[in-house]
Design an enzyme around this catalytic site. Structure first.
Site, PDB file in Angstrom:
ATOM      1  N   ASP A 154      -7.839 -13.712  -5.053  1.00  0.00           N
ATOM      2  CA  ASP A 154      -7.081 -13.031  -6.100  1.00  0.00           C
ATOM      3  C   ASP A 154      -7.681 -13.218  -7.488  1.00  0.00           C
ATOM      4  O   ASP A 154      -6.973 -13.136  -8.489  1.00  0.00           O
ATOM      5  CB  ASP A 154      -5.626 -13.537  -6.081  1.00  0.00           C
ATOM      6  N   CYS A 208       6.510   0.112   9.371  1.00  0.00           N
ATOM      7  CA  CYS A 208       7.807   0.073   8.702  1.00  0.00           C
ATOM      8  C   CYS A 208       8.806   1.018   9.350  1.00  0.00           C
ATOM      9  O   CYS A 208      10.018   0.880   9.116  1.00  0.00           O
ATOM     10  CB  CYS A 208       7.650   0.450   7.227  1.00  0.00           C
ATOM     11  N   CYS A 211      12.522   2.452   7.959  1.00  0.00           N
ATOM     12  CA  CYS A 211      13.174   1.488   7.072  1.00  0.00           C
ATOM     13  C   CYS A 211      12.768   1.714   5.611  1.00  0.00           C
ATOM     14  O   CYS A 211      11.598   1.917   5.302  1.00  0.00           O
ATOM     15  CB  CYS A 211      12.819   0.063   7.495  1.00  0.00           C
ATOM     16  N   CYS A 214      13.200  -2.181   1.315  1.00  0.00           N
ATOM     17  CA  CYS A 214      12.454  -2.721   0.179  1.00  0.00           C
ATOM     18  C   CYS A 214      12.548  -1.791  -1.028  1.00  0.00           C
ATOM     19  O   CYS A 214      12.601  -2.248  -2.181  1.00  0.00           O
ATOM     20  CB  CYS A 214      10.993  -2.971   0.548  1.00  0.00           C
ATOM     21  N   CYS A 218      14.837  -2.687  -5.003  1.00  0.00           N
ATOM     22  CA  CYS A 218      14.181  -2.888  -6.298  1.00  0.00           C
ATOM     23  C   CYS A 218      15.165  -2.665  -7.446  1.00  0.00           C
ATOM     24  O   CYS A 218      15.754  -1.588  -7.559  1.00  0.00           O
ATOM     25  CB  CYS A 218      12.993  -1.942  -6.439  1.00  0.00           C
ATOM     26  N   CYS A 234       7.919  -2.775 -12.686  1.00  0.00           N
ATOM     27  CA  CYS A 234       8.084  -3.902 -11.762  1.00  0.00           C
ATOM     28  C   CYS A 234       8.372  -5.183 -12.531  1.00  0.00           C
ATOM     29  O   CYS A 234       7.638  -5.546 -13.464  1.00  0.00           O
ATOM     30  CB  CYS A 234       6.815  -4.038 -10.920  1.00  0.00           C
ATOM     31  N   CYS A 261       9.468 -11.542  -9.123  1.00  0.00           N
ATOM     32  CA  CYS A 261      10.637 -10.980  -8.440  1.00  0.00           C
ATOM     33  C   CYS A 261      10.300 -10.859  -6.961  1.00  0.00           C
ATOM     34  O   CYS A 261       9.211 -10.389  -6.610  1.00  0.00           O
ATOM     35  CB  CYS A 261      10.974  -9.610  -9.027  1.00  0.00           C
ATOM     36  N   CYS A 264      11.982  -6.980  -3.220  1.00  0.00           N
ATOM     37  CA  CYS A 264      11.448  -6.066  -2.202  1.00  0.00           C
ATOM     38  C   CYS A 264      10.896  -6.834  -1.007  1.00  0.00           C
ATOM     39  O   CYS A 264      11.016  -6.395   0.144  1.00  0.00           O
ATOM     40  CB  CYS A 264      10.390  -5.137  -2.798  1.00  0.00           C
ATOM     41  N   CYS A 268      12.733  -7.223   3.460  1.00  0.00           N
ATOM     42  CA  CYS A 268      12.020  -6.757   4.653  1.00  0.00           C
ATOM     43  C   CYS A 268      12.600  -7.377   5.930  1.00  0.00           C
ATOM     44  O   CYS A 268      12.650  -8.605   6.062  1.00  0.00           O
ATOM     45  CB  CYS A 268      10.539  -7.107   4.542  1.00  0.00           C
TER      46      CYS A 268
END
Length: 370
Positions: A154, A208, A211, A214, A218, A234, A261, A264, A268
């Site tokens: 990252d 997914c 569904c 998520c 938010c 976000c 946060c 989301c 899941c």
């Protein structure tokens, strides 16, 4: 060689065990080091992933993260970052929490910190593990002479989630984060680029489906459509990456979220398969599970650095952090915080002073309405 038994049956020696493939040996060692997920893929990205990245940047949805546009070509093509790379080893480390990450959201005098930031800085933890695995890969009896590797966590222009999807660690969900059949949405990702030609991992099912939990979870409607994120809306972006005042339209929705946060991710349903993280260095600090907002708001620069030494929170600095805390205080509905907020209106940093003025206005307005 064989021998005759007394019954007349002939028994043959068992065949020698098959030699493990280099991919199996690397995977075994990765698990020995503590990784929870590992996969292999070619050092290339599908057109869809590159197109999604370009659309994200061209539409300005990356906000003030200018580093994304500055190295767009390298981010979209591993070979543009390192021409000699042939394969990518994608690794995942589970940080699945034991407690419900949302349990502090209804405690207005405390702050809610994203799960990944409640423990030691994962960059340091993951990079150390990746370096150990990289040393194994280049060993003479594994990769052999001439094998080269580069390690990423990252901190470089690497599209981690699409690469992890190609390596079969999971798939990018409608919230744009990786979803794993085994670990839900709670995986920290890292990569080893290598000159070795490794066999890609076999496909694994998972999706997914219909569904949309998520997306509806938010607080700021940051998803214009499934599989697309507008970072400018976000809360994770606003509380961590955004350097200026947080737009007023999002402040009430922040509630007491002071760093990141998880809404989301936490929504899941695949998380029901995720076991609590077993890594000692990823166990939450007790003082960051439900910290008192009034204590955090009083931090000066030295106190902030001391409290968050070894934490990813340290990188945003005291001023941005106290800005977030003041917004949470403004959302607390508790006028008892007004004397503290009054003092911070005089803070030498304009970002802090502005957030304090807003918080005071919110609390006074709330008190007048009672």
């Amino acid at each position: 060689m064989s021998f005759q038994s007394r019954t007349g049956l002939r028994f043959h020696d068992a065949p020698p065990p098959m030699k493990k493939s280099i991919e199996d040996r690397i995977a075994d060692h990765a698990r020995h080091l503590g990784f929870d997920a590992i996969g292999f893929c070619d050092a290339s990205l599908p057109d869809e992933a590159r197109a999604r990245l370009r659309e994200f940047v061209e539409n300005g949805r990356h906000g003030t993260m200018s580093w994304m546009e500055q190295r767009l070509e390298q981010r979209g093509d591993p070979k543009a970052l390192w021409p000699d790379v042939r394969s990518v080893i994608s690794l995942g480390l589970s940080y699945a929490p034991e407690a419900d990450p949302a349990e502090t959201l209804d405690q207005p005098d405390t702050g809610t910190i994203s799960v990944y930031a409640r423990h030691r800085d994962y960059h340091d933890v993951l990079k150390g593990m990746l370096k150990h695995l990289a040393q194994f890969v280049v060993r003479q009896d594994v990769g052999g002479d001439g094998t080269e590797v580069k390690v990423f966590v990252d901190t470089a222009p690497v599209l981690e989630k699409p690469l992890a999807e190609q390596a079969q660690l999971g798939w990018q969900g409608k919230h744009t984060n990786l979803v794993s059949r085994d670990h839900g949405s709670w995986l920290l990702l890292g990569e080893i680029y290598t000159t070795l030609a490794l066999a890609p991992s076999a496909p694994r099912a998972g999706s997914c489906g219909s569904c949309t939990r998520c997306l509806t979870a938010c607080p700021t409607d940051a998803f214009p459509s499934p599989y697309k994120l507008d970072a400018r809306r976000c809360i994770a972006y606003l509380t961590i990456e955004h350097e200026g005042p947080i737009p007023v339209e999002f402040r009430k929705a922040m509630g007491n979220r002071i760093y990141g946060c998880d809404d989301c991710l936490n929504a899941c349903p695949w998380n029901r398969f995720a076991a609590t993280s077993r890594h000692l260095k990823l166990q939450p600090r007790a003082d960051l599970m439900a910290p008192q907002l009034d204590t955090l708001a009083r931090l000066d620069d030295a106190g902030f650095r001391t409290l968050f030494s070894g934490s990813p929170i340290k990188r945003i600095g005291r001023n941005r952090f106290v800005r977030n805390v003041l917004i949470a205080l403004g959302n607390s509905g508790d006028p008892a915080h007004l004397p503290l907020i009054d003092g911070l209106q005089q803070d030498e940093n304009p970002l802090v002073a502005e957030a304090a003025s807003w918080a005071k206005s919110e609390l006074l307005g709330g008190a007048q309405n009672e």
